[in-house]
Enzyme design. Structure first.
Site, short mmCIF file in Angstrom:
data_model
loop_
_atom_site.label_atom_id
_atom_site.label_comp_id
_atom_site.label_asym_id
_atom_site.label_seq_id
_atom_site.Cartn_x
_atom_site.Cartn_y
_atom_site.Cartn_z
N HIS A 63 0.65 4.56 4.31
CA HIS A 63 -0.08 5.30 3.35
C HIS A 63 0.54 6.64 3.17
CE1 HIS A 63 -3.81 2.37 3.24
NE2 HIS A 63 -2.69 1.69 3.35
N SER A 122 0.74 -1.14 0.20
CA SER A 122 -0.08 0.10 -0.12
C SER A 122 0.76 1.24 0.09
CB SER A 122 -0.89 -0.04 1.11
OG SER A 122 -1.71 -1.26 1.37
#
Length: 295
Positions: A246, A199
């Protein structure tokens, strides 16, 4: 009246690339004025040229080898613009299969600061010298939905970005973003928490794609909407998502992506890879500071 309105809309449609008609583009070759997509763009002294004009095939007087086709970031135009994206997906899938065939492998690849926690003597973790976890965690997934979502995002974002940047620059953005995400997770997450997944790198591609679309004057609303939706999921309570990875990946993707597409032509490589090296240096400093805290 409806027929006339439809005709007006058709006339105002964005044209498709002359080599890839299914790809709409607002960019035209400065020599022959044919519409060209990011994959076909060759950076010229003024604007962009199509591959034929850049090679001199249009009768402009340039020798065929005078200018090789280049992407908007200065990379080489290749026959398979998604090759690196396919390889990255293959690596992620291979590791996913491996950790399900041999479940004990999972804990050897995930990102974990230190284990067991103090006052016990550490036996595993980045702080115990297992720095490779900053990289292996980027290719490790446990749940099918997790790898499925990440690989779909990698295919949708990575393919066009690889075509626009070129392979070397694309891989640089991917790995720098992934490492930045790992470093921030290592710094801010509890040291005994295991983190895994691509991610961080995917969010880096989000950031670089947004910068590229801005550079090419494309409609920013689709990518912004998709990014906002992903950020909402990231910070939703109970989702068990590493927001640190993230955000770290997103910031690194924006910084390196900006350097890739806005670097001045005369010192393009220096600015592009110099900026990436600086981001990597920050990653190393963050990792060293966190290791000093935990040891």
């Amino acid at each position: 009246m409806e027929h006339a309105a439809g005709s007006s809309q058709e006339a105002q449609r964005v044209p498709g690339c002359y080599r890839h008609p299914d790809r709409e583009t607002g960019i035209r070759c400065t020599r022959c004025e044919r519409p060209i997509c990011p994959e076909c763009m060759v950076d010229a002294s003024v604007g962009f040229q199509c591959p034929e004009c850049a090679r001199g095939d249009s009768g402009t007087g340039h020798a065929p080898a005078a200018s090789r086709p280049r992407t908007v970031a200065g990379g080489t135009v290749t026959a398979d613009p998604r090759l690196c994206t396919k390889i990255l997906i293959g690596l992620n899938v291979a590791v996913f299969i491996a950790v399900h065939v041999r479940p004990s492998l999972l804990h050897d690849l995930t990102l974990i600061g230190v284990w067991p926690p103090a006052p016990f003597k550490p036996t595993m973790g980045v702080a115990d010298g297992e720095w490779y976890r900053l990289v292996t965690s980027m290719f490790t997934h446990q749940e099918i939905w997790h790898i499925g979502f990440n690989m779909l995002s990698l295919w949708w974002l990575g393919g066009p970005l690889e075509a626009a940047l070129g392979r070397a620059r694309y891989l640089t953005v991917y790995f720098v973003s992934g490492l930045a995400g790992s470093a921030l997770a290592y710094l801010l997450a509890p040291p005994n928490t295991e983190t895994l997944g691509a991610s961080g790198a995917i969010f880096g591609l989000f950031g670089a794609t947004a910068v590229l679309m801005r550079r090419l004057n494309y409609d920013m609303r689709p990518i912004v909407a998709l990014l906002v939706i992903n950020l909402i999921f990231t910070f939703s309570p109970g989702m068990n998502i590493s927001w640190q990875a993230h955000i770290g990946g997103l910031v690194a993707g924006v910084v390196t992506g900006y350097a890739m597409v806005h670097a001045p032509r005369e010192r393009r490589a220096l600015v592009q890879y110099g900026t990436s090296a600086l981001v990597l240096a920050v990653v190393v400093v963050v990792a060293l500071l966190r290791t000093a805290q935990l040891t």
